[in-house]
Design a protein around this motif. Structure first.
Motif, PDB file in Angstrom:
ATOM      1  N   SER A 275     -17.914   3.260  -8.393  1.00  0.00           N
ATOM      2  CA  SER A 275     -19.107   3.145  -7.545  1.00  0.00           C
ATOM      3  C   SER A 275     -19.646   4.540  -7.245  1.00  0.00           C
ATOM      4  O   SER A 275     -18.964   5.543  -7.470  1.00  0.00           O
ATOM      5  CB  SER A 275     -18.759   2.446  -6.223  1.00  0.00           C
ATOM      6  OG  SER A 275     -17.934   3.289  -5.436  1.00  0.00           O
TER       7      SER A 275
ATOM      8  N   THR B 260     -20.012   5.599  -4.291  1.00  0.00           N
ATOM      9  CA  THR B 260     -19.196   6.106  -3.183  1.00  0.00           C
ATOM     10  C   THR B 260     -17.961   6.815  -3.729  1.00  0.00           C
ATOM     11  O   THR B 260     -17.641   7.940  -3.333  1.00  0.00           O
ATOM     12  CB  THR B 260     -18.780   4.938  -2.253  1.00  0.00           C
ATOM     13  OG1 THR B 260     -19.952   4.231  -1.853  1.00  0.00           O
ATOM     14  CG2 THR B 260     -18.036   5.436  -1.039  1.00  0.00           C
TER      15      THR B 260
ATOM     16  N   LEU C  60     -18.376  10.206  -5.087  1.00  0.00           N
ATOM     17  CA  LEU C  60     -18.393  11.293  -4.099  1.00  0.00           C
ATOM     18  C   LEU C  60     -16.983  11.649  -3.615  1.00  0.00           C
ATOM     19  O   LEU C  60     -16.699  12.809  -3.307  1.00  0.00           O
ATOM     20  CB  LEU C  60     -19.245  10.881  -2.885  1.00  0.00           C
ATOM     21  CG  LEU C  60     -20.745  10.690  -3.148  1.00  0.00           C
ATOM     22  CD1 LEU C  60     -21.421  10.053  -1.937  1.00  0.00           C
ATOM     23  CD2 LEU C  60     -21.405  12.022  -3.477  1.00  0.00           C
TER      24      LEU C  60
ATOM     25  N   PHE D 229     -27.976   7.137   3.255  1.00  0.00           N
ATOM     26  CA  PHE D 229     -27.122   5.940   3.305  1.00  0.00           C
ATOM     27  C   PHE D 229     -25.730   6.371   3.784  1.00  0.00           C
ATOM     28  O   PHE D 229     -25.284   7.497   3.501  1.00  0.00           O
ATOM     29  CB  PHE D 229     -27.054   5.328   1.908  1.00  0.00           C
ATOM     30  CG  PHE D 229     -26.240   4.073   1.831  1.00  0.00           C
ATOM     31  CD1 PHE D 229     -26.614   2.941   2.527  1.00  0.00           C
ATOM     32  CD2 PHE D 229     -25.089   4.022   1.065  1.00  0.00           C
ATOM     33  CE1 PHE D 229     -25.861   1.774   2.457  1.00  0.00           C
ATOM     34  CE2 PHE D 229     -24.329   2.866   0.982  1.00  0.00           C
ATOM     35  CZ  PHE D 229     -24.713   1.743   1.680  1.00  0.00           C
TER      36      PHE D 229
ATOM     37  N   ALA E 186     -22.774   6.036   2.867  1.00  0.00           N
ATOM     38  CA  ALA E 186     -21.743   6.518   1.937  1.00  0.00           C
ATOM     39  C   ALA E 186     -21.693   8.036   1.850  1.00  0.00           C
ATOM     40  O   ALA E 186     -20.618   8.616   1.658  1.00  0.00           O
ATOM     41  CB  ALA E 186     -21.985   5.925   0.546  1.00  0.00           C
ATOM     42  N   THR E 187     -22.856   8.693   1.997  1.00  0.00           N
ATOM     43  CA  THR E 187     -22.893  10.165   1.900  1.00  0.00           C
ATOM     44  C   THR E 187     -21.908  10.784   2.886  1.00  0.00           C
ATOM     45  O   THR E 187     -21.126  11.667   2.516  1.00  0.00           O
ATOM     46  CB  THR E 187     -24.321  10.691   2.208  1.00  0.00           C
ATOM     47  OG1 THR E 187     -25.261  10.030   1.382  1.00  0.00           O
ATOM     48  CG2 THR E 187     -24.418  12.193   2.025  1.00  0.00           C
TER      49      THR E 187
ATOM     50  N   VAL F  53     -28.642  15.277  -0.834  1.00  0.00           N
ATOM     51  CA  VAL F  53     -29.005  13.915  -1.249  1.00  0.00           C
ATOM     52  C   VAL F  53     -30.396  13.986  -1.881  1.00  0.00           C
ATOM     53  O   VAL F  53     -31.267  14.685  -1.368  1.00  0.00           O
ATOM     54  CB  VAL F  53     -29.020  12.964  -0.036  1.00  0.00           C
ATOM     55  CG1 VAL F  53     -29.527  11.580  -0.424  1.00  0.00           C
ATOM     56  CG2 VAL F  53     -27.625  12.853   0.568  1.00  0.00           C
TER      57      VAL F  53
ATOM     58  N   ASP G 193     -25.548  14.435  -4.229  1.00  0.00           N
ATOM     59  CA  ASP G 193     -25.438  12.968  -4.155  1.00  0.00           C
ATOM     60  C   ASP G 193     -26.763  12.411  -4.683  1.00  0.00           C
ATOM     61  O   ASP G 193     -27.728  12.252  -3.947  1.00  0.00           O
ATOM     62  CB  ASP G 193     -25.182  12.530  -2.710  1.00  0.00           C
ATOM     63  CG  ASP G 193     -25.178  11.008  -2.567  1.00  0.00           C
ATOM     64  OD1 ASP G 193     -25.436  10.303  -3.562  1.00  0.00           O
ATOM     65  OD2 ASP G 193     -24.927  10.517  -1.443  1.00  0.00           O
TER      66      ASP G 193
ATOM     67  N   GLN H  58     -29.490   7.906  -5.619  1.00  0.00           N
ATOM     68  CA  GLN H  58     -30.840   7.338  -5.725  1.00  0.00           C
ATOM     69  C   GLN H  58     -31.690   8.109  -6.735  1.00  0.00           C
ATOM     70  O   GLN H  58     -32.832   7.730  -6.976  1.00  0.00           O
ATOM     71  CB  GLN H  58     -31.529   7.392  -4.357  1.00  0.00           C
ATOM     72  CG  GLN H  58     -30.742   6.665  -3.279  1.00  0.00           C
ATOM     73  CD  GLN H  58     -31.421   6.692  -1.917  1.00  0.00           C
ATOM     74  OE1 GLN H  58     -32.586   7.027  -1.789  1.00  0.00           O
ATOM     75  NE2 GLN H  58     -30.681   6.310  -0.884  1.00  0.00           N
TER      76      GLN H  58
ATOM     77  N   SER I 187     -25.066   6.460  -8.528  1.00  0.00           N
ATOM     78  CA  SER I 187     -24.630   5.085  -8.316  1.00  0.00           C
ATOM     79  C   SER I 187     -25.372   4.185  -9.294  1.00  0.00           C
ATOM     80  O   SER I 187     -26.562   4.407  -9.552  1.00  0.00           O
ATOM     81  CB  SER I 187     -24.979   4.655  -6.883  1.00  0.00           C
ATOM     82  OG  SER I 187     -24.966   3.240  -6.765  1.00  0.00           O
TER      83      SER I 187
ATOM     84  N   PHE J 137     -25.419   0.837  -8.651  1.00  0.00           N
ATOM     85  CA  PHE J 137     -25.658  -0.396  -7.889  1.00  0.00           C
ATOM     86  C   PHE J 137     -26.932  -1.047  -8.460  1.00  0.00           C
ATOM     87  O   PHE J 137     -27.876  -0.341  -8.813  1.00  0.00           O
ATOM     88  CB  PHE J 137     -25.834  -0.025  -6.408  1.00  0.00           C
ATOM     89  CG  PHE J 137     -26.072  -1.195  -5.512  1.00  0.00           C
ATOM     90  CD1 PHE J 137     -25.036  -2.037  -5.155  1.00  0.00           C
ATOM     91  CD2 PHE J 137     -27.350  -1.481  -5.033  1.00  0.00           C
ATOM     92  CE1 PHE J 137     -25.253  -3.125  -4.333  1.00  0.00           C
ATOM     93  CE2 PHE J 137     -27.583  -2.574  -4.214  1.00  0.00           C
ATOM     94  CZ  PHE J 137     -26.533  -3.404  -3.869  1.00  0.00           C
TER      95      PHE J 137
ATOM     96  N   LYS K 281     -30.512   0.299  -7.937  1.00  0.00           N
ATOM     97  CA  LYS K 281     -30.825   1.708  -8.195  1.00  0.00           C
ATOM     98  C   LYS K 281     -31.743   1.810  -9.420  1.00  0.00           C
ATOM     99  O   LYS K 281     -31.792   0.899 -10.253  1.00  0.00           O
ATOM    100  CB  LYS K 281     -29.531   2.484  -8.455  1.00  0.00           C
ATOM    101  CG  LYS K 281     -28.612   2.520  -7.242  1.00  0.00           C
ATOM    102  CD  LYS K 281     -29.170   3.415  -6.163  1.00  0.00           C
ATOM    103  CE  LYS K 281     -28.214   3.646  -5.026  1.00  0.00           C
ATOM    104  NZ  LYS K 281     -28.480   2.869  -3.822  1.00  0.00           N
TER     105      LYS K 281
ATOM    106  N   GLY L 279     -20.916   0.431  -9.929  1.00  0.00           N
ATOM    107  CA  GLY L 279     -20.525   1.478 -10.878  1.00  0.00           C
ATOM    108  C   GLY L 279     -21.058   2.803 -10.390  1.00  0.00           C
ATOM    109  O   GLY L 279     -21.962   2.858  -9.548  1.00  0.00           O
TER     110      GLY L 279
HETATM  111  C1  PLP Z   1     -27.531   8.253  -1.012  1.00  0.00           C
HETATM  112  C2  PLP Z   1     -26.444   7.315  -1.439  1.00  0.00           C
HETATM  113  N1  PLP Z   1     -25.190   7.796  -1.603  1.00  0.00           N
HETATM  114  C3  PLP Z   1     -24.182   7.020  -2.019  1.00  0.00           C
HETATM  115  C4  PLP Z   1     -24.373   5.681  -2.285  1.00  0.00           C
HETATM  116  C5  PLP Z   1     -23.202   4.835  -2.661  1.00  0.00           C
HETATM  117  O1  PLP Z   1     -23.312   4.203  -3.896  1.00  0.00           O
HETATM  118  P1  PLP Z   1     -22.511   2.818  -4.181  1.00  0.00           P
HETATM  119  O2  PLP Z   1     -23.204   1.741  -3.433  1.00  0.00           O
HETATM  120  O3  PLP Z   1     -22.598   2.677  -5.657  1.00  0.00           O
HETATM  121  O4  PLP Z   1     -21.107   3.029  -3.720  1.00  0.00           O
HETATM  122  C6  PLP Z   1     -25.664   5.127  -2.159  1.00  0.00           C
HETATM  123  C7  PLP Z   1     -25.895   3.693  -2.448  1.00  0.00           C
HETATM  124  O5  PLP Z   1     -26.716   3.026  -1.928  1.00  0.00           O
HETATM  125  C8  PLP Z   1     -26.723   5.969  -1.715  1.00  0.00           C
HETATM  126  O6  PLP Z   1     -27.967   5.491  -1.561  1.00  0.00           O
END
Ligand code: PLP
Length: 388
Positions: free
Chosen positions: A59, A61, A64, A86, A88-89, A138, A164, A167, A188, A190, A193, A201
């Motif tokens: 993923s 996430t 990172l 988001f 996850a950052t 980001v 990161d 997006q 990502s 997702f 995206k 992934g």
């Molecule tokens: C800025 C940012 N970082 C990290 C992620 C994490 O990605 P994932 O959902 O594939 O784990 C996302 C996902 O939406 C994101 O928008």
């Protein structure tokens, strides 16, 4: 037919039989984990993203987490990042025991402000409680951060730079992808995206062969890789010689097969997204604040985000007119309970203000002009009603 916010089915129809054949090939092969499509995709991603090395993973996430683990970032360490992003950052810092340090963004691009970053690093150094180790930029809504300025600050302070680009995969600044400036760039896959799979992934792009090797090891439970085996003999599968604590962060072969198909049309889709963005700017630029892209930058338009003083009123009016919208992000990360205690030297006034004003409109490569006209007319109708 209601206007979709993102139209994955139009893309699926365009990809047609070859996409379904590629999926069926994996199903029939039985190579569901680390099948040949994984290495094929990694080579294709590295070529597309102008990176010496690309590693697929579970993923965006985990993409990172892996470099933070590789660099041994942990308790007592500070990683600087925006709060207008988001979760996850910022989530990956506490996951490895480190502290996110929130830095404000620029008011026009919503990306990290290099001057405020410089001041925040200096403040953390002076306080002496945390050790600055890395900066995580980001590429919000698909456009590149100000990499030349951020990389200069990061290098001057002796820190690592992670882009990161969850997006922003495919975005460029003066023709370069973020990895040109960053030590590591991640993305990502997702489904929503710009380059999305049919499940989760991610990928990690890097420039240093030893770092890439370490990421390969960490992705599968710290398994021994070539450099670990130098000068030593192990007569079994190196998978069972575990050199460090890692994760299971393998991408499914099925997702790699899907992404290989989608990558063949990705450049064309980026162009289509840019056409849609230009059309929005022409249709709305005189009534609302439309997005600004950094000079020299090309966005992949993960979102098309405008601003409105009565954002929630606009969202309700669009809903009534059959137009979907979304708010990214209504609550900045530092305002959310798990992150409230982390440092934010210099404060986050721009982040605070933007969180109550931003609203994203339907954006995808298959948005037809007629549908887009409906979206534009709906926004204009709300603005006109409010002005009268
Ligand atoms: C800025 C940012 N970082 C990290 C992620 C994490 O990605 P994932 O959902 O594939 O784990 C996302 C996902 O939406 C994101 O928008």
């Amino acid at each position: 037919m209601p206007i979709p916010f993102i139209d994955l089915q139009a893309q699926r129809r365009r990809l047609g039989q070859p996409l379904e054949d590629a999926i069926l090939k994996v199903v029939r092969s039985g190579a569901y984990v680390m099948g040949p499509e994984i290495a094929e995709l990694e080579a294709a991603l590295a070529a597309f993203g102008q990176a010496p090395h690309a590693l697929t993973c579970g993923s965006g996430t985990e993409a990172l987490i892996l470099p933070l683990m590789a660099w041994g970032i942990g308790p007592g360490d500070a990683v600087f990042c925006p709060s207008f992003t988001f979760a996850a950052t910022a989530e990956v810092m506490p996951l490895v025991g480190a502290s996110p340090v929130f830095v404000d963004v620029l008011p026009d691009t919503y990306n990290l402000d290099a001057q405020r970053l410089d001041a925040a690093i200096a403040a953390v150094k002076q306080e002496g409680r945390l050790t600055p180790r890395a900066v995580m930029t980001v590429d919000l809504f698909g456009q590149p951060a100000d990499y030349p300025a951020i990389a200069e600050v990061t290098r001057r302070h002796g820190l690592k730079l992670i882009a990161d680009s969850a997006q922003g995969f495919g975005c460029t600044l003066f023709g370069h992808h973020p990895i040109h400036w960053a030590d590591v760039a991640t993305t990502s896959f997702f489904p929503a995206k710009p380059l999305g799979a049919y499940g989760d992934g991610g990928a990690v792009f890097s420039k240093d062969a030893r770092l890439h090797d370490l990421l390969v090891s960490l992705r599968v439970h710290g398994q021994a890789v070539a450099s670990d085996l130098e000068g030593r003999t192990f007569h079994h599968d190196p998978k069972y010689l575990n050199m460090r604590v890692g994760l299971n962060s393998r991408m499914d072969t099925l997702q790699a097969a899907v992404l290989l198909q989608k990558l063949t049309i990705f450049e064309d889709e980026i162009e289509a997204r840019n056409r849609v963005a230009r059309r929005y700017a022409e249709g709305l630029g005189d009534v609302v604040r439309t997005p600004a892209v950094i000079t020299g930058g090309t966005s992949v338009w993960a979102q098309y985000t405008i601003e409105a003083a009565d954002r929630d009123g606009l969202a309700a009016s669009l809903r009534e007119q059959g137009v979907p919208s979304a708010v990214y992000y209504p609550a900045p990360i530092h305002r959310q309970a798990p992150y409230a205690g982390y440092p934010q030297p210099g404060g986050l006034p721009v982040t605070e203000a933007k969180a109550s004003q931003v609203i994203s409109l339907p954006m995808h490569a298959y948005l037809e002009p007629d549908d887009q006209d409906l979206v534009i007319a709906a926004v204009r109708a709300f603005v006109k009603k409010n002005a009268s």
